[in-house]
Design a protein around this motif. Structure first.
Motif, PDB file in Angstrom:
ATOM      1  N   TYR A 135       0.856  -1.193   0.000  1.00 37.56           N
ATOM      2  CA  TYR A 135       0.000   0.000   0.000  1.00 37.56           C
ATOM      3  C   TYR A 135       0.886   1.236   0.000  1.00 37.56           C
ATOM      4  O   TYR A 135       1.790   1.379   0.823  1.00 37.56           O
ATOM      5  N   THR A 190      -3.050   4.574  -2.385  1.00 41.72           N
ATOM      6  CA  THR A 190      -3.526   3.549  -3.312  1.00 41.72           C
ATOM      7  C   THR A 190      -2.724   2.276  -3.107  1.00 41.72           C
ATOM      8  O   THR A 190      -1.625   2.298  -2.545  1.00 41.72           O
ATOM      9  N   TYR A 191      -3.281   1.152  -3.592  1.00 40.13           N
ATOM     10  CA  TYR A 191      -2.542  -0.101  -3.602  1.00 40.13           C
ATOM     11  C   TYR A 191      -1.629  -0.123  -4.810  1.00 40.13           C
ATOM     12  O   TYR A 191      -1.957   0.405  -5.874  1.00 40.13           O
ATOM     13  N   GLU A 229      -6.329  -2.535  -6.368  1.00 38.27           N
ATOM     14  CA  GLU A 229      -6.830  -1.163  -6.259  1.00 38.27           C
ATOM     15  C   GLU A 229      -8.201  -1.034  -6.919  1.00 38.27           C
ATOM     16  O   GLU A 229      -9.116  -0.410  -6.375  1.00 38.27           O
TER      17      GLU A 229
END
Length: 141
Positions: A60, A66-67, A73
């Motif tokens: 992350y 965001t991933y 995501e």
């Protein structure tokens, strides 16, 4: 620690007495030599190491929020959008129940869109007052 656990278990277990002294000795020998406590065969739980925690944290991006994996995501965004819509729809339903049933500005009913259409109004059918309202020959009313 295991020795004390086994000792406590043996002390709390009721003593089983065989029919003869020889059968009691055989039971004792079988219990001590051949039977294995299932607790000894259980795999210990794996604890999380610092490397595992660091690896999970790297998936992350805290700056971009965001991933790093695009599929993860996208699935998270879809999930959040579905939950947001559920919450907003629930809030709109509660608002409709608590507020006026009509719009204060244009006096339109706010519940008209979700109320079922009433086809039959009930009551009596209205027949003509006189039978001469309709001309049978000219078909004019």
């Amino acid at each position: 620690a295991v020795f004390w656990a086994v000792l406590c278990a043996m002390a709390s277990a009721p003593a089983v007495v065989g029919a003869t002294w020889a059968s009691e000795l055989q039971r004792y020998e079988r219990e001590r030599r051949y039977e294995v406590d299932p607790e000894f065969l259980r795999v210990p739980a794996r604890s999380a190491t610092r490397a595992d925690i660091a690896h999970a944290e790297r998936s992350y991006d805290t700056v971009l929020q965001t991933y790093r994996d695009n599929s993860r995501e996208q699935s998270q965004r879809n999930f959040e959008e579905r939950e947001r819509l559920k919450h907003l729809n629930r809030a709109a339903d509660v608002q409709l129940r608590r507020e006026h049933k009509y719009n204060l500005i244009n006096h339109e009913g706010r519940m008209d869109a979700i109320e079922p259409v009433k086809e039959f109004r009930g009551g009596r059918l209205h027949y003509p007052v006189s039978h001469q309202e309709h001309n049978i020959i000219s078909n004019l009313g």
